[in-house]
Design a protein around this motif. Structure first.
Motif, PDB file in Angstrom:
ATOM      1  N   ASP A  61       9.053   8.603  -6.322  1.00  0.00           N
ATOM      2  CA  ASP A  61       9.837   7.663  -5.517  1.00  0.00           C
ATOM      3  C   ASP A  61      11.336   7.888  -5.721  1.00  0.00           C
ATOM      4  OD1 ASP A  61      10.275   5.563  -3.739  1.00  0.00           O
ATOM      5  OD2 ASP A  61      10.094   4.023  -5.287  1.00  0.00           O
ATOM      6  N   PRO A  62      11.837   9.100  -5.397  1.00  0.00           N
ATOM      7  CA  PRO A  62      13.242   9.391  -5.657  1.00  0.00           C
ATOM      8  C   PRO A  62      14.220   8.541  -4.845  1.00  0.00           C
ATOM      9  CG  PRO A  62      12.259  11.154  -4.369  1.00  0.00           C
ATOM     10  CD  PRO A  62      11.143  10.223  -4.773  1.00  0.00           C
ATOM     11  N   SER A  63      13.795   8.039  -3.709  1.00  0.00           N
ATOM     12  CA  SER A  63      14.689   7.237  -2.865  1.00  0.00           C
ATOM     13  C   SER A  63      14.623   5.744  -3.196  1.00  0.00           C
ATOM     14  CB  SER A  63      14.335   7.427  -1.389  1.00  0.00           C
ATOM     15  OG  SER A  63      13.063   6.848  -1.130  1.00  0.00           O
ATOM     16  N   GLY A  64      13.609   5.329  -3.948  1.00  0.00           N
ATOM     17  CA  GLY A  64      13.441   3.911  -4.249  1.00  0.00           C
ATOM     18  C   GLY A  64      12.778   3.124  -3.136  1.00  0.00           C
ATOM     19  N   ARG A  65      12.348   3.763  -2.092  1.00  0.00           N
ATOM     20  CA  ARG A  65      11.750   3.053  -0.949  1.00  0.00           C
ATOM     21  C   ARG A  65      10.444   2.354  -1.302  1.00  0.00           C
ATOM     22  NH1 ARG A  65      13.940   4.754   4.283  1.00  0.00           N
ATOM     23  NH2 ARG A  65      15.534   6.298   3.832  1.00  0.00           N
TER      24      ARG A  65
ATOM     25  N   LEU B 111       4.666   5.141 -11.146  1.00  0.00           N
ATOM     26  CA  LEU B 111       5.635   5.104 -10.052  1.00  0.00           C
ATOM     27  C   LEU B 111       6.932   5.635 -10.632  1.00  0.00           C
ATOM     28  CD1 LEU B 111       6.461   4.335  -7.162  1.00  0.00           C
ATOM     29  CD2 LEU B 111       6.948   2.034  -8.017  1.00  0.00           C
ATOM     30  N   ASN B 112       7.158   6.939 -10.452  1.00  0.00           N
ATOM     31  CA  ASN B 112       8.327   7.585 -11.031  1.00  0.00           C
ATOM     32  C   ASN B 112       9.548   7.337 -10.164  1.00  0.00           C
ATOM     33  OD1 ASN B 112       9.868  10.620 -10.959  1.00  0.00           O
ATOM     34  ND2 ASN B 112       9.778   9.489 -12.848  1.00  0.00           N
ATOM     35  N   THR B 113      10.598   6.794 -10.781  1.00  0.00           N
ATOM     36  CA  THR B 113      11.801   6.412 -10.047  1.00  0.00           C
ATOM     37  C   THR B 113      12.953   7.397 -10.221  1.00  0.00           C
ATOM     38  OG1 THR B 113      12.579   5.033 -11.879  1.00  0.00           O
ATOM     39  CG2 THR B 113      11.184   3.978 -10.203  1.00  0.00           C
ATOM     40  N   ASP B 114      12.698   8.540 -10.860  1.00  0.00           N
ATOM     41  CA  ASP B 114      13.750   9.547 -11.013  1.00  0.00           C
ATOM     42  C   ASP B 114      14.223  10.031  -9.647  1.00  0.00           C
ATOM     43  OD1 ASP B 114      14.101  10.058 -13.862  1.00  0.00           O
ATOM     44  OD2 ASP B 114      12.049  10.834 -13.828  1.00  0.00           O
TER      45      ASP B 114
ATOM     46  N   ASN C 258       2.466   1.432 -13.185  1.00  0.00           N
ATOM     47  CA  ASN C 258       3.589   1.383 -14.120  1.00  0.00           C
ATOM     48  C   ASN C 258       4.788   2.120 -13.535  1.00  0.00           C
ATOM     49  OD1 ASN C 258       4.959   3.116 -16.561  1.00  0.00           O
ATOM     50  ND2 ASN C 258       4.589   0.984 -17.083  1.00  0.00           N
ATOM     51  N   ALA C 259       5.905   1.422 -13.401  1.00  0.00           N
ATOM     52  CA  ALA C 259       7.147   2.023 -12.917  1.00  0.00           C
ATOM     53  C   ALA C 259       7.920   2.578 -14.108  1.00  0.00           C
ATOM     54  CB  ALA C 259       7.984   0.990 -12.167  1.00  0.00           C
TER      55      ALA C 259
ATOM     56  N   ASP D 229       0.852  -1.187   0.000  1.00  0.00           N
ATOM     57  CA  ASP D 229       0.000   0.000   0.000  1.00  0.00           C
ATOM     58  C   ASP D 229       0.887   1.235   0.000  1.00  0.00           C
ATOM     59  OD1 ASP D 229      -2.090   1.753   0.033  1.00  0.00           O
ATOM     60  OD2 ASP D 229      -2.433   1.583   2.184  1.00  0.00           O
ATOM     61  N   PHE D 230       1.181   1.708  -1.194  1.00  0.00           N
ATOM     62  CA  PHE D 230       1.989   2.917  -1.316  1.00  0.00           C
ATOM     63  C   PHE D 230       1.205   4.129  -0.838  1.00  0.00           C
ATOM     64  CE2 PHE D 230       3.979   0.899  -5.301  1.00  0.00           C
ATOM     65  CZ  PHE D 230       4.912   0.236  -4.539  1.00  0.00           C
ATOM     66  N   THR D 231       1.867   4.969  -0.098  1.00  0.00           N
ATOM     67  CA  THR D 231       1.314   6.264   0.281  1.00  0.00           C
ATOM     68  C   THR D 231       2.411   7.285   0.077  1.00  0.00           C
ATOM     69  OG1 THR D 231       1.986   6.032   2.585  1.00  0.00           O
ATOM     70  CG2 THR D 231      -0.228   5.288   2.028  1.00  0.00           C
ATOM     71  N   GLY D 232       2.013   8.492  -0.178  1.00  0.00           N
ATOM     72  CA  GLY D 232       2.998   9.548  -0.353  1.00  0.00           C
ATOM     73  C   GLY D 232       2.467  10.630  -1.251  1.00  0.00           C
ATOM     74  N   ASP D 233       3.380  11.365  -1.832  1.00  0.00           N
ATOM     75  CA  ASP D 233       2.996  12.455  -2.708  1.00  0.00           C
ATOM     76  C   ASP D 233       3.099  12.045  -4.169  1.00  0.00           C
ATOM     77  OD1 ASP D 233       2.528  14.192  -0.618  1.00  0.00           O
ATOM     78  OD2 ASP D 233       4.578  14.959  -0.614  1.00  0.00           O
TER      79      ASP D 233
END
Length: 175
Positions: free
Chosen positions: A122-126, A97-100, A64-65, A40-44
């Motif tokens: 998701d800049p940290s990859g967490r 799911l942006n991994t930049d 989609n990552a 369950d992803f939460t965040g901005d």
């Protein structure tokens, strides 16, 4: 250690080629009895708005990552956008799911491609690390289709087309 794991996870960008390991074996639909709960992803979102995966429970979610520097991610963006526009009425929601590591790059990509769906930042990859070990490919792009009960119903490594998304998601929405 967490940062190193995230960098290794995000280091590759592939164009539909198979990845080695357990995720390769799970590419495609997952039988209902074998489905694992999606994290369950939460965040901005990239727009800075609160975003929670569980808010979409009851809908089929296409997660989609992607990364702005990834050529295959750029190629599939119009397909995902079309899928959001055409499948929303059928109970399907596309999320990114942006991994930049640089959120500004993700925002620029989102604006340039006029994405009609929100993306987690998701800049940290967490968030990537919350997936059960071996359940998703190691490089972007990849797509996870989540059923109405919040379980991972399909995993697809590499680029995906609107037709492939429709074939994976619509049967889940109507069941």
């Amino acid at each position: 250690m967490l940062w190193t794991a995230a960098c290794l996870l995000l280091a590759s960008c592939h164009a539909g080629m198979a990845t080695a390991g357990p995720a390769e074996e799970k590419s495609g639909p997952v039988p209902a009895e074998d489905r694992r709960a999606a994290p369950d992803f939460t965040g901005d979102s990239l727009d800075g708005k609160p975003l929670r995966l569980s808010d979409y429970r009851g809908k089929v979610v296409v997660l989609n990552a992607w990364a702005s520097y990834c050529g295959p991610c750029r190629a599939e963006a119009p397909e995902l956008n079309a899928a959001q526009k055409h499948l929303a009425a059928k109970g399907v929601q596309v999320l990114g799911l942006n991994t930049d590591t640089d959120t500004a790059s993700g925002r620029s990509f989102q604006q340039d491609h006029r994405l009609a769906y929100p993306s987690f930042s998701d800049p940290s990859g967490r968030r990537m690390l919350k997936f059960p070990r071996g359940s998703v490919p190691r490089g972007v792009p990849f797509t996870v289709v989540i059923d109405t009960r919040g379980r991972m119903a399909a995993v697809r490594s590499g680029t995906i087309t609107e037709k492939e998304l429709r074939d994976l998601a619509v049967p889940l929405a109507s069941s």
